[in-house]
Design a protein around this motif. Structure first.
Motif, short mmCIF file in Angstrom:
data_model
loop_
_atom_site.label_atom_id
_atom_site.label_comp_id
_atom_site.label_asym_id
_atom_site.label_seq_id
_atom_site.Cartn_x
_atom_site.Cartn_y
_atom_site.Cartn_z
N SER B 33 0.85 -1.20 0.00
CA SER B 33 0.00 0.00 0.00
C SER B 33 0.87 1.24 0.00
O SER B 33 1.97 1.23 0.56
CB SER B 33 -0.91 0.02 1.23
N GLU B 48 -3.53 0.35 -3.14
CA GLU B 48 -2.98 -0.92 -2.67
C GLU B 48 -2.86 -1.87 -3.84
O GLU B 48 -3.75 -1.94 -4.70
CB GLU B 48 -3.87 -1.57 -1.61
N ASN B 56 -7.35 -1.50 -4.26
CA ASN B 56 -8.08 -0.35 -3.74
C ASN B 56 -7.38 0.91 -4.19
O ASN B 56 -6.17 0.92 -4.42
CB ASN B 56 -8.11 -0.36 -2.21
N LYS B 57 -8.16 1.98 -4.28
CA LYS B 57 -7.58 3.26 -4.68
C LYS B 57 -8.21 4.36 -3.85
O LYS B 57 -9.43 4.37 -3.64
CB LYS B 57 -7.86 3.50 -6.17
#
Lengths: 114, 115
Positions: B33, B48, B56-57
């Motif tokens: 991350s 991540e 994920n953003k």
């Protein structure tokens, strides 16, 4: 949305106890964390607490969790000058793009006077 | 076990340039991350990567991008640098992604200054 709030500064005398407070908004948070950051360094995980616990003790560190009030505190007993640092409270995000990752407070700068 | 390493530790760039930062996770960790730390905004999640895929953003413009290689090393890129991109960029590695408990270990960070 998710948010974590902490006071920005705390000053104590060496040998006293320090209490750093934090409030969070996400009631579904499973784990809550305390990180320490010394000048010029990354983050070091100090301790964590699972949401079904009220208290966790680890040597000089005591974490208290009040889930009803969404309040987390970190107590450092017998504070030393080496404890001077920025302390971050963090929760794990559960929504949208931040799911599973850490949401941090702005950090509390602890100054320990000799 | 060696910790998370980030290179370079310090970087100075000018507005409009692009920059690439590198992160090597702890051996065996597959999740990386990235976080941006600034005095005003604090620590904010960028994205991540897990098994070479972005999982994920965070809420950052498209100028911020990343990738992960098969050996779990990750790079992040910032294009068309702005003064506001000056920050400490922290990388964190974890054994896996998500899950009930997944401790993240942080590297020392890359200090980026944009002039």
């Amino acid at each position: 949305g998710e948010d974590v709030e902490q006071s920005l500064f705390l000053s104590v005398r060496e040998g006293d106890s320090s209490v750093i407070n934090c409030t969070y908004t996400d009631s579904s948070s499973t784990y809550l964390y305390w990180y320490k950051q010394e000048p010029g360094a990354g983050l070091q995980l100090l301790t964590y607490i699972f949401s079904n616990m009220d208290m966790k003790q680890d040597q000089r560190l005591t974490v208290l969790l009040n889930k009803k009030d969404k309040h987390l505190s970190l107590r450092i007993a017998d504070t030393q000058t080496g404890d001077s640092a920025i302390y971050f409270c963090a929760e794990r995000g559960n929504y949208g793009g931040s799911q599973g990752n850490l949401i941090f407070g702005k950090g509390t700068k602890l100054s320990v006077k000799p | 076990k060696a910790g998370v390493t980030q290179t370079p530790r310090y970087l100075i760039k000018t507005r409009g340039q692009q920059v690439t930062l590198s992160c090597s996770p702890i051996s065996g960790h597959r999740s990386v991350s990235w976080y941006q730390q600034t005095p005003g905004q604090g620590l904010q999640f960028l994205f991540e990567y897990f098994s070479e895929t972005q999982r994920n953003k965070g809420n950052f413009p498209g100028r911020f991008s990343g990738r992960q290689f098969s050996n779990s090393r990750s790079e992040m890129n910032v294009s068309t640098l702005e003064l506001g991109d000056s920050a400490l960029y922290l990388c964190a590695s974890a054994p896996t992604s998500g899950g009930l408990y997944n401790e993240q270990f942080f590297g020392p960070g890359t200090r980026l200054t944009v002039l």
